[in-house]
Design a protein around this motif. Structure first.
Motif, PDB file in Angstrom:
ATOM      1  N   ALA A   1     -56.560 -42.935  57.677  1.00 40.75           N
ATOM      2  CA  ALA A   1     -55.514 -41.972  58.038  1.00 40.75           C
ATOM      3  C   ALA A   1     -55.804 -41.321  59.381  1.00 40.75           C
ATOM      4  O   ALA A   1     -54.911 -40.713  59.989  1.00 40.75           O
ATOM      5  CB  ALA A   1     -55.403 -40.897  56.956  1.00 40.75           C
ATOM      6  N   LEU A   2     -57.038 -41.446  59.866  1.00 38.40           N
ATOM      7  CA  LEU A   2     -57.413 -40.876  61.155  1.00 38.40           C
ATOM      8  C   LEU A   2     -57.237 -41.866  62.306  1.00 38.40           C
ATOM      9  O   LEU A   2     -57.719 -41.621  63.399  1.00 38.40           O
ATOM     10  CB  LEU A   2     -58.880 -40.418  61.115  1.00 38.40           C
ATOM     11  N   THR A   3     -56.578 -42.969  62.059  1.00 38.93           N
ATOM     12  CA  THR A   3     -56.408 -44.007  63.068  1.00 38.93           C
ATOM     13  C   THR A   3     -54.953 -44.122  63.496  1.00 38.93           C
ATOM     14  O   THR A   3     -54.063 -44.289  62.668  1.00 38.93           O
ATOM     15  CB  THR A   3     -56.901 -45.366  62.517  1.00 38.93           C
ATOM     16  N   LEU A   4     -54.729 -44.018  64.800  1.00 34.87           N
ATOM     17  CA  LEU A   4     -53.389 -44.162  65.377  1.00 34.87           C
ATOM     18  C   LEU A   4     -53.495 -45.096  66.575  1.00 34.87           C
ATOM     19  O   LEU A   4     -54.186 -44.789  67.544  1.00 34.87           O
ATOM     20  CB  LEU A   4     -52.834 -42.803  65.818  1.00 34.87           C
ATOM     21  N   ASP A   5     -52.826 -46.235  66.494  1.00 30.74           N
ATOM     22  CA  ASP A   5     -52.888 -47.225  67.571  1.00 30.74           C
ATOM     23  C   ASP A   5     -51.464 -47.582  67.982  1.00 30.74           C
ATOM     24  O   ASP A   5     -50.717 -48.182  67.211  1.00 30.74           O
ATOM     25  CB  ASP A   5     -53.636 -48.474  67.103  1.00 30.74           C
ATOM     26  N   GLU A   6     -51.078 -47.205  69.193  1.00 30.43           N
ATOM     27  CA  GLU A   6     -49.727 -47.472  69.682  1.00 30.43           C
ATOM     28  C   GLU A   6     -49.701 -48.524  70.773  1.00 30.43           C
ATOM     29  O   GLU A   6     -48.665 -48.733  71.396  1.00 30.43           O
ATOM     30  CB  GLU A   6     -49.110 -46.172  70.216  1.00 30.43           C
ATOM     31  N   ARG A   7     -50.812 -49.189  70.992  1.00 28.18           N
ATOM     32  CA  ARG A   7     -50.838 -50.226  72.014  1.00 28.18           C
ATOM     33  C   ARG A   7     -50.483 -51.574  71.399  1.00 28.18           C
ATOM     34  O   ARG A   7     -50.764 -51.842  70.236  1.00 28.18           O
ATOM     35  CB  ARG A   7     -52.222 -50.319  72.663  1.00 28.18           C
TER      36      ARG A   7
ATOM     37  N   GLY B   1     -45.845 -38.303  73.254  1.00 24.70           N
ATOM     38  CA  GLY B   1     -45.053 -38.816  72.150  1.00 24.70           C
ATOM     39  C   GLY B   1     -45.216 -38.040  70.855  1.00 24.70           C
ATOM     40  O   GLY B   1     -46.181 -37.294  70.659  1.00 24.70           O
ATOM     41  N   ALA B   2     -44.278 -38.262  69.937  1.00 21.52           N
ATOM     42  CA  ALA B   2     -44.279 -37.552  68.664  1.00 21.52           C
ATOM     43  C   ALA B   2     -45.458 -37.972  67.782  1.00 21.52           C
ATOM     44  O   ALA B   2     -46.002 -37.158  67.022  1.00 21.52           O
ATOM     45  CB  ALA B   2     -42.966 -37.812  67.924  1.00 21.52           C
ATOM     46  N   ALA B   3     -45.878 -39.235  67.885  1.00 20.20           N
ATOM     47  CA  ALA B   3     -46.965 -39.717  67.014  1.00 20.20           C
ATOM     48  C   ALA B   3     -48.254 -38.964  67.287  1.00 20.20           C
ATOM     49  O   ALA B   3     -48.940 -38.522  66.355  1.00 20.20           O
ATOM     50  CB  ALA B   3     -47.163 -41.221  67.213  1.00 20.20           C
ATOM     51  N   LEU B   4     -48.598 -38.800  68.553  1.00 17.88           N
ATOM     52  CA  LEU B   4     -49.808 -38.066  68.879  1.00 17.88           C
ATOM     53  C   LEU B   4     -49.678 -36.596  68.495  1.00 17.88           C
ATOM     54  O   LEU B   4     -50.635 -35.986  67.972  1.00 17.88           O
ATOM     55  CB  LEU B   4     -50.123 -38.193  70.373  1.00 17.88           C
TER      56      LEU B   4
END
Length: 500
Positions: A377-383, A489-492
């Protein structure tokens, strides 16, 4: 009965408990570290420090001490029936690189590792309390944990907001919580001992009868004048662990009368098993290290996995005690239990290789540099992700090191910036002010011609796959939390909001 109040009560002062205590001390969290034994452990048991754990110990300020105290793994000398021998490498070693500053494991007996950790903890103003046994506890999920601790001066009550069981494979905490510990016997039993002896050189790891029931190894313990004995023994029956009994077994299995045992400093026989706790958390109580997973010793994974459990849990406890949402603590089990499951499978595979072929060589898969938390849940990858290229850094991976240059011209390693224990936001050739500036516990570093960090040789660009405007948010434990090209962005924004 006297009552002591603290934020965290840690039960067990082995490698996991000491690591957790150091992490809490670095973050100025109040804690109490207890152990039921009257003196620290004095044997070699876990003697391999893997490269990823060395990176963690560097952040804790002890890696150089450990390297100075230990040494490289020697080659294995496999003796043949014709009295000849073959020398083969014990570990897969690589030269240190810009991204991976430690290219091979370090041999350091467990008691020396733990001694250095105790020394570091003392520097931070704390020490374990030996002869303090957790007798029972109960918890109120809203208020905390009440524990009864038996001490040399009588029982005391400890009121803590959290209790951590780092108390070994027979964990009292795990059993009291009723956590199942399923697994299997490995149908293997062994003796391990630390010896003073003569008749062998200490420049190689001596091994006889590889792949058989009579195999035996005598490994020089770097940092000491001792050798570590390892040998399988029958599953059933008593084995003579006296000095004379061990000396007789060495003579019988090696066929050599010139190896003279002068003293046995520590000895243990144990049946190997592979077990994984079904849960790592019940309310305000957590388990870590051997309390959560036990396994064969092959591969040198146990102590390292235990240290990394504590490394993962420490910053999260401090954050929640400082006001972060409790859900952050749920990521501890989600991340670390999956890693332990993989470690158990690897250790079992290596045990089979040792039993069937006498193969003890350890490769990159044991070094723990490639472990990460991609599904956390601590991982966000938008690339954009190129599934065909596994070398591309992804969110959830270990954050690579990189040599850079400060704006004033001085050399700077990324690890010196990320090892302080907080969040680190890297902005690569970004324009304008950061969208998430001014947050406690977050350091923002601009990289570029006008930034405080210069990537003259492109090490950061290559390691992180940076394009102008990209950012990487590195977690306090040195894993990549976020990779994105859209800082606004909203995700970050939601990610930062979730962290509180």
């Amino acid at each position: 009965m006297r009552t002591i109040h603290t934020d965290v009560l840690i039960c067990g002062a082995g490698a996991a408990g000491l690591t957790l205590a150091i992490e809490l001390a670095r973050r100025h969290v109040d804690f109490l570290l207890i152990d039921k034994t009257t003196t620290p452990f004095g044997g070699s048991r876990g003697k391999g420090i893997q490269p990823r754990t060395l990176e963690i110990f560097e952040a804790m300020g002890v890696a150089d001490r450990m390297v100075a105290a230990g040494g490289r793994y020697p080659a294995q000398r496999k003796y043949r029936a014709d009295s000849g021998y073959d020398d083969v490498a014990s570990v897969e070693a690589a030269a240190p690189s810009a991204a991976e500053p430690y290219g091979e494991p370090l041999m350091l007996p467990q008691h020396l590792t733990e001694g250095i950790l105790r020394e570091r903890l003392m520097e931070l103003g704390h020490a374990p309390r030996y002869g303090h046994a957790l007798a029972d506890f109960e918890q109120d999920e809203q208020a905390g944990v009440s524990a009864r601790v038996a001490t040399p001066d009588g029982d005391v009550t400890v009121r803590a907001r959290y209790l951590i069981g780092a108390d070994g494979g027979r964990s009292f905490v795990r059993k009291a919580l009723g956590i199942d510990f399923p697994g299997e016997s490995m149908n293997a039993r062994a003796v391990v001992a630390d010896l003073s002896l003569s008749g062998l050189k200490d420049d190689v790891w001596h091994r006889w009868n590889g792949g058989g029931a009579q195999q035996i190894s005598l490994c020089p313990l770097r940092g000491t004048p001792l050798f570590q004995l390892q040998m399988p023994i029958p599953l059933e029956g008593e084995f003579d662990l006296s000095d004379a009994g061990i000396a007789a077994a060495i003579a019988a299995r090696t066929g050599r009368a010139d190896i003279v045992v002068h003293a046995v400093h520590w000895r243990s026989d144990y049946a190997m098993s592979s077990r994984l706790a079904e849960r790592y958390r019940v309310g305000r109580v957590f388990i870590a290290g051997d309390a959560a997973h036990v396994h064969p010793p092959t591969g040198g994974q146990g102590l390292n996995t235990s240290v990394q459990d504590a490394w993962n849990l420490g910053w999260k406890l401090a954050a929640v005690l400082g006001g972060a949402p409790d859900a952050l603590l749920d990521t501890y089990e989600a991340e670390r239990r999956e890693v332990a499951a993989g470690m158990l499978g690897l250790a079992s595979k290596l045990l089979d290789a040792a039993r069937l072929r006498g193969d003890l060589r350890r490769g990159r898969e044991t070094q723990q540099l490639d472990l990460g938390y991609p599904l956390s849940a601590l991982t966000l990858d938008e690339r954009a992700h190129d599934a065909s290229n596994s070398a591309v850094l992804r969110a959830g991976d270990r954050a690579p090191d990189a040599p850079c240059r400060g704006a004033a011209g001085q050399p700077v390693r990324l690890f010196t910036l990320s090892g302080g224990g907080g969040w680190l936001l890297l902005r690569y050739e970004a324009s304008g002010p950061s969208a998430i500036a001014g947050r406690p516990g977050l350091r923002i570093v601009d990289i570029g011609v006008r930034g405080e960090l210069r990537d003259d040789d492109g090490y950061l660009r290559d390691a992180y796959g940076f394009q102008p405007g990209d950012i990487a948010l590195i977690r306090p434990d040195g894993y990549v939390g976020v990779l994105t090209g859209d800082e606004h962005g909203a995700a970050l924004a939601n990610y930062i909001k979730w962290l509180g």
